[in-house]
Design a protein around this motif. Structure first.
Motif, mmCIF file in Angstrom:
data_model
loop_
_atom_site.group_PDB
_atom_site.id
_atom_site.type_symbol
_atom_site.label_atom_id
_atom_site.label_comp_id
_atom_site.label_asym_id
_atom_site.label_seq_id
_atom_site.Cartn_x
_atom_site.Cartn_y
_atom_site.Cartn_z
ATOM 1 N N UNK A 57 18.653 -1.191 25.946
ATOM 2 C CA UNK A 57 19.424 -0.968 27.315
ATOM 3 C C UNK A 57 20.540 -0.120 27.329
ATOM 4 N N UNK A 58 21.565 -0.037 26.156
ATOM 5 C CA UNK A 58 22.668 0.651 25.961
ATOM 6 C C UNK A 58 22.222 2.032 25.906
ATOM 7 N N UNK A 59 21.490 2.271 24.959
ATOM 8 C CA UNK A 59 20.919 3.406 24.468
ATOM 9 C C UNK A 59 20.437 4.290 25.431
ATOM 10 N N UNK A 60 19.564 3.580 26.218
ATOM 11 C CA UNK A 60 18.732 4.068 27.571
ATOM 12 C C UNK A 60 19.952 4.778 28.243
ATOM 13 N N UNK A 61 21.172 3.809 28.608
ATOM 14 C CA UNK A 61 22.242 4.348 29.431
ATOM 15 C C UNK A 61 23.102 5.624 28.820
#
Length: 117
Positions: A57-61
């Motif tokens: 999720x953070x990597x996608x952001x």
């Protein structure tokens, strides 16, 4: 007068963490505070990918901020310390060149001042 060796000397001893990555999410700079903050991940994180340390999720952001040139801000609390996290693109020749993250310790009850009035 001090000299600037790598362009980041001004940030070296700031009292908050500064981490800089390139467009691939590779860490290219960490000031002393950031190095101490993230020491549990290793002695030298320069050259390593942010994606190694973040959930999907953070990597996608991160990928979205790099693609769109967008910013992200939030507060966190950990071990009784409250921090403001601000992630923003940096630019070279008008193009997104990576991201800068600032992690700043803030008071638990930080005042908000409305200067519109």
């Amino acid at each position: 007068m001090s000299t600037v060796k790598n362009g980041y000397e001004w940030a070296k001893e700031l009292p908050y963490a500064v981490t800089v990555c390139d467009t691939e999410g590779i860490i290219i700079y960490m000031n002393d505070n950031a190095t101490n903050t993230f020491a549990k991940y290793g002695d030298n994180l320069i050259g390593r990918s942010l994606y190694e340390f973040h959930a999907e999720r953070s990597s996608a952001m991160i990928r979205q901020m790099l693609a769109e040139g967008s910013s992200n801000s939030y507060t966190i609390g950990k071990a009784g310390v409250k921090k403001l996290i601000h992630q923003s693109p940096w630019y070279h020749n008008g193009e997104v060149a990576g991201l800068v993250e600032l992690s700043i310790v803030i008071p638990q009850d930080m005042p908000h001042i409305n200067r519109e009035a």
